[in-house]
Design an enzyme around this catalytic site. Structure first.
Site, PDB file in Angstrom:
ATOM      1  N   GLU A 173     -16.625  -2.619  10.309  1.00  0.00           N
ATOM      2  CA  GLU A 173     -16.058  -3.816  10.925  1.00  0.00           C
ATOM      3  C   GLU A 173     -16.277  -4.271  11.934  1.00  0.00           C
ATOM      4  O   GLU A 173     -15.596  -4.116  13.349  1.00  0.00           O
ATOM      5  CB  GLU A 173     -14.729  -2.744  11.257  1.00  0.00           C
ATOM      6  CG  GLU A 173     -14.442  -2.544   9.745  1.00  0.00           C
ATOM      7  CD  GLU A 173     -12.922  -2.074  10.183  1.00  0.00           C
ATOM      8  OE1 GLU A 173     -12.169  -1.396  11.176  1.00  0.00           O
ATOM      9  OE2 GLU A 173     -11.993  -1.909   8.919  1.00  0.00           O
ATOM     10  N   ASN A 214     -19.873  -3.248   6.488  1.00  0.00           N
ATOM     11  CA  ASN A 214     -18.433  -3.309   5.764  1.00  0.00           C
ATOM     12  C   ASN A 214     -18.070  -3.827   6.461  1.00  0.00           C
ATOM     13  O   ASN A 214     -17.801  -3.457   8.080  1.00  0.00           O
ATOM     14  CB  ASN A 214     -18.174  -1.897   5.720  1.00  0.00           C
ATOM     15  CG  ASN A 214     -17.091  -1.567   4.421  1.00  0.00           C
ATOM     16  OD1 ASN A 214     -17.165  -1.756   3.380  1.00  0.00           O
ATOM     17  ND2 ASN A 214     -16.280  -0.337   4.530  1.00  0.00           N
ATOM     18  N   HIS A 250      -8.650  -5.313   1.718  1.00  0.00           N
ATOM     19  CA  HIS A 250      -7.110  -5.024   1.585  1.00  0.00           C
ATOM     20  C   HIS A 250      -6.216  -6.416   1.579  1.00  0.00           C
ATOM     21  O   HIS A 250      -6.087  -6.942   2.611  1.00  0.00           O
ATOM     22  CB  HIS A 250      -6.522  -4.266   2.613  1.00  0.00           C
ATOM     23  CG  HIS A 250      -7.979  -3.100   3.130  1.00  0.00           C
ATOM     24  ND1 HIS A 250      -7.735  -1.676   2.215  1.00  0.00           N
ATOM     25  CD2 HIS A 250      -9.071  -3.406   4.194  1.00  0.00           C
ATOM     26  CE1 HIS A 250      -8.498  -0.666   3.075  1.00  0.00           C
ATOM     27  NE2 HIS A 250      -9.263  -1.406   3.681  1.00  0.00           N
ATOM     28  N   GLU A 278     -12.768  -1.266   0.280  1.00  0.00           N
ATOM     29  CA  GLU A 278     -11.262  -0.936  -0.126  1.00  0.00           C
ATOM     30  C   GLU A 278     -10.509  -1.568  -0.841  1.00  0.00           C
ATOM     31  O   GLU A 278      -9.506  -1.623  -0.266  1.00  0.00           O
ATOM     32  CB  GLU A 278     -11.526  -0.606   1.419  1.00  0.00           C
ATOM     33  CG  GLU A 278     -12.343   0.162   1.998  1.00  0.00           C
ATOM     34  CD  GLU A 278     -12.493   0.424   3.440  1.00  0.00           C
ATOM     35  OE1 GLU A 278     -11.191   0.170   4.178  1.00  0.00           O
ATOM     36  OE2 GLU A 278     -13.474   0.354   4.132  1.00  0.00           O
ATOM     37  N   ASP A 280      -7.060  -2.408  -2.114  1.00  0.00           N
ATOM     38  CA  ASP A 280      -5.949  -2.138  -2.294  1.00  0.00           C
ATOM     39  C   ASP A 280      -4.813  -4.087  -2.234  1.00  0.00           C
ATOM     40  O   ASP A 280      -5.511  -4.678  -2.067  1.00  0.00           O
ATOM     41  CB  ASP A 280      -5.449  -0.522  -1.116  1.00  0.00           C
ATOM     42  CG  ASP A 280      -5.440  -1.725  -0.044  1.00  0.00           C
ATOM     43  OD1 ASP A 280      -5.344  -2.074   0.378  1.00  0.00           O
ATOM     44  OD2 ASP A 280      -5.412  -0.304   0.757  1.00  0.00           O
TER      45      ASP A 280
HETATM   46  O1  G2I Z   1      -6.864   1.333   8.018  1.00  0.00           O
HETATM   47  C1  G2I Z   1      -7.619   1.342   6.422  1.00  0.00           C
HETATM   48  C2  G2I Z   1      -9.063   1.214   6.620  1.00  0.00           C
HETATM   49  C3  G2I Z   1      -9.880   0.081   6.593  1.00  0.00           C
HETATM   50  N1  G2I Z   1     -11.029  -0.055   6.946  1.00  0.00           N
HETATM   51  C4  G2I Z   1     -11.762   1.362   7.063  1.00  0.00           C
HETATM   52  C5  G2I Z   1     -11.092   2.342   6.484  1.00  0.00           C
HETATM   53  O2  G2I Z   1     -11.351   3.448   6.761  1.00  0.00           O
HETATM   54  C6  G2I Z   1      -9.454   2.620   7.389  1.00  0.00           C
HETATM   55  O3  G2I Z   1      -8.892   3.677   5.995  1.00  0.00           O
HETATM   56  C7  G2I Z   1      -7.926   4.161   6.907  1.00  0.00           C
HETATM   57  C8  G2I Z   1      -7.551   5.348   6.174  1.00  0.00           C
HETATM   58  O4  G2I Z   1      -7.032   5.364   4.637  1.00  0.00           O
HETATM   59  C9  G2I Z   1      -6.518   5.877   7.432  1.00  0.00           C
HETATM   60  O5  G2I Z   1      -5.746   7.457   6.307  1.00  0.00           O
HETATM   61  O6  G2I Z   1      -8.428   4.501   8.313  1.00  0.00           O
HETATM   62  C10 G2I Z   1      -7.249   5.270   9.020  1.00  0.00           C
HETATM   63  C11 G2I Z   1      -7.287   4.559  10.150  1.00  0.00           C
HETATM   64  O7  G2I Z   1      -7.907   3.330  10.886  1.00  0.00           O
HETATM   65  C12 G2I Z   1      -6.501   6.666   8.211  1.00  0.00           C
HETATM   66  O8  G2I Z   1      -5.172   6.564   9.328  1.00  0.00           O
HETATM   67  C13 G2I Z   1      -5.648   7.958   9.651  1.00  0.00           C
HETATM   68  C14 G2I Z   1      -4.442   8.456  10.389  1.00  0.00           C
HETATM   69  O9  G2I Z   1      -4.088   7.116  11.617  1.00  0.00           O
HETATM   70  C15 G2I Z   1      -4.084   9.067  11.449  1.00  0.00           C
HETATM   71  O10 G2I Z   1      -2.776   9.290  11.994  1.00  0.00           O
HETATM   72  C16 G2I Z   1      -4.619  10.672  10.297  1.00  0.00           C
HETATM   73  O11 G2I Z   1      -4.262  11.271  10.731  1.00  0.00           O
HETATM   74  O12 G2I Z   1      -5.876   9.113   9.222  1.00  0.00           O
HETATM   75  C17 G2I Z   1      -5.630   9.965   9.460  1.00  0.00           C
HETATM   76  C18 G2I Z   1      -6.217  11.222   8.709  1.00  0.00           C
HETATM   77  O13 G2I Z   1      -4.844  11.570   7.354  1.00  0.00           O
END
Ligand code: G2I
Length: 463
Positions: A173, A214, A250, A278, A280
């Site tokens: 990003e 990415n 996304h 990614e 969805d």
């Molecule tokens: O935000 C969606 C994706 C966008 N592109 C980069 C990816 O790395 C990103 O993935 C998401 C995860 O799927 C989430 O699971 O990234 C988020 C963070 O920006 C992740 O969220 C985090 C929560 O914000 C936290 O509170 C939590 O502790 O997931 C953590 C683990 O569950």
């Protein structure tokens, strides 16, 4: 597709309980209307998606959470996909929460799972503005210190998994929507060349891993994807090791960019691979059959675009089940974005992916057997439930039904079926005498269970 295993490793037979008998004596037991939920048999693809994708020379992946790789979740993750991306486990904030103190447990677990299931791993992600440890983001660093920190981080992590990963999302990003560089710790501290440096360091640590940049909102031809295009072109011209671009994808229901394939093709023509990393496709909740059909068409459009371009490496979905998706946490009122529902039943999108990859799905029989779950009686700590399996135009010689409790309900006793519960997952199979459900006939079984707080009706599937 049969998904009958459970989340926890603890599986035990149910035993009768006297507690609910006592509780049932309380006056004012509530009778809840029957016929609350019904589901029909899911018809999954004849071949797993990973086999269909491999036959097309493509990779199909999913983001995963390490702690969930057991039971039904593990069966689907390992059986349907030939690539895994750790959703969070390889991010800097996860692997080095305290400076110099590393936590590789979840990342190692995912890599081991992938190896055991003959899957690739896509590393995600080395350089990002988000999910960094606070010691890093709160620190004050000179340019030289920041550069050394980044080089150390990349070298340490890439070296740890050297030879084990197919690809790395090295930089994540880096752009704003208008195609200018995003103002981040890295850009502000090191200048735009942090991207070339990161790629160079990653390549030195693992020359065999394919290195990607990415980003999101770069699926169609637009200002942001054009900035990415121009960056990749200049990196290639400079001899910087860049192997591919990741289009996160996304997406929103009904909004697959019309220029997706054209965009993939223009990157391919630059001499790099393209991966949808990614995917969805979110919708406003609740979902309904019209939205799910649109979502299936959207998933198919994305897969079709990848299949159409030789250098499109593959597609990774960002979680394969609606129970493991980031969408509801971030987009209020939206969800249902993945190919499997929260109970691991394949949605129309699953069939659309299979179709795009050249597969067929078993057509539903002209008739069907349906399963209906109902709460018959409920009192303050327990309830009596009934499940009815009815066939019309079809018949069964044995049956098994599955559901997942959403609020801690616990089965204590069952009759006319053998039920096991492991964690939230319940699986009930026919007794020796009632496996046969003839065309036009039905079978019921009952159970007692405990509840507290709330007693939502689960979605029940016939496996
Ligand atoms: O935000 C969606 C994706 C966008 N592109 C980069 C990816 O790395 C990103 O993935 C998401 C995860 O799927 C989430 O699971 O990234 C988020 C963070 O920006 C992740 O969220 C985090 C929560 O914000 C936290 O509170 C939590 O502790 O997931 C953590 C683990 O569950």
């Amino acid at each position: 597709m049969r998904t009958s295993r459970t989340r926890s490793t603890r599986t035990r037979p149910l035993r009768g309980s006297l507690r609910r008998r006592v509780a049932a004596l309380f006056a004012g037991a509530v009778t809840v209307a029957a016929l609350l939920a019904a589901g029909t048999t899911a018809h999954a693809a004849d071949a797993p998606l990973r086999d269909l994708a491999a036959a097309k020379g493509k990779v199909i992946g999913t983001a995963v959470t390490g702690s969930k790789l057991t039971g039904t979740y593990g069966t689907i993750a390992g059986g349907q996909f030939n690539s895994l991306t750790p959703g969070n486990a390889m991010k800097w904030g996860t692997v080095e929460p305290t400076r110099g103190s590393f936590n590789w447990a979840e990342a190692d677990q995912i890599v081991a799972f992938a190896q055991a299931h003959n899957q690739q791993v896509r590393g995600h992600t080395l350089v990002w503005h988000s999910q960094n440890p606070s010691w890093l983001t709160n620190g004050t660093w000179t340019t030289a210190e920041l550069s050394a920190l980044l080089q150390d981080h990349i070298t340490t992590e890439v070296t740890r998994y050297k030879g084990k990963l197919a690809a790395w999302d090295v930089v994540n990003e880096p752009f704003n929507e208008d195609g200018t560089y995003r103002s981040t710790l890295w850009y502000n501290g090191l200048g735009a060349d942090y991207i070339a440096q990161a790629l160079t360091w990653a390549h030195a640590a693992d020359p065999s891993a394919k290195l990607y940049i990415n980003d999101y909102n770069v699926e169609g031809v637009n200002a942001k994807s054009t900035a990415l295009y121009n960056l990749v072109k200049s990196l290639k011209a400079r001899g910087v090791p860049i192997d591919g671009v990741g289009l996160q994808a996304h997406l929103i229901l009904g909004q697959v960019p019309g220029t997706l394939q054209q965009n993939i093709q223009r990157f391919a023509d630059l001499g790099v691979d393209v991966a949808v990393t990614e995917l969805d496709i979110r919708m406003q909740l609740p979902s309904d059959s019209t939205k799910l059909a649109q979502q299936a068409a959207d998933y198919k459009a994305v897969f079709d675009a990848c299949v159409a371009v030789t250098r499109c490496y593959g597609v990774t979905v960002w979680g394969f089940t609606d129970s493991d998706s980031w969408i509801p946490d971030v987009f209020s009122g939206y969800g249902a974005a993945t190919p499997y529902d929260e109970n691991y039943a394949p949605k129309p999108a699953y069939g659309a992916i299979a179709a795009s990859l050249g597969g067929t799905t078993t057509p539903p029989p002209t008739g069907a057997c349906t399963v209906t779950y109902s709460v018959q009686t409920q009192w303050n700590t327990g309830f009596t439930g009934q499940v009815r399996i009815a066939c019309s135009g079809a018949a069964l010689s044995s049956w098994k039904v599955n559901w997942t409790y959403g609020a801690g309900q616990q089965i204590t006793q069952a009759w006319n079926a053998t039920c096991t519960q492991s964690g939230a997952a319940v699986s009930c199979a026919n007794a020796s005498y009632n496996g046969s459900v003839p065309d036009g006939g039905s079978v019921t079984f009952g159970f007692n269970a405990s509840w507290s707080g709330s007693n939502p009706v689960p979605t029940v599937t016939l496996g």
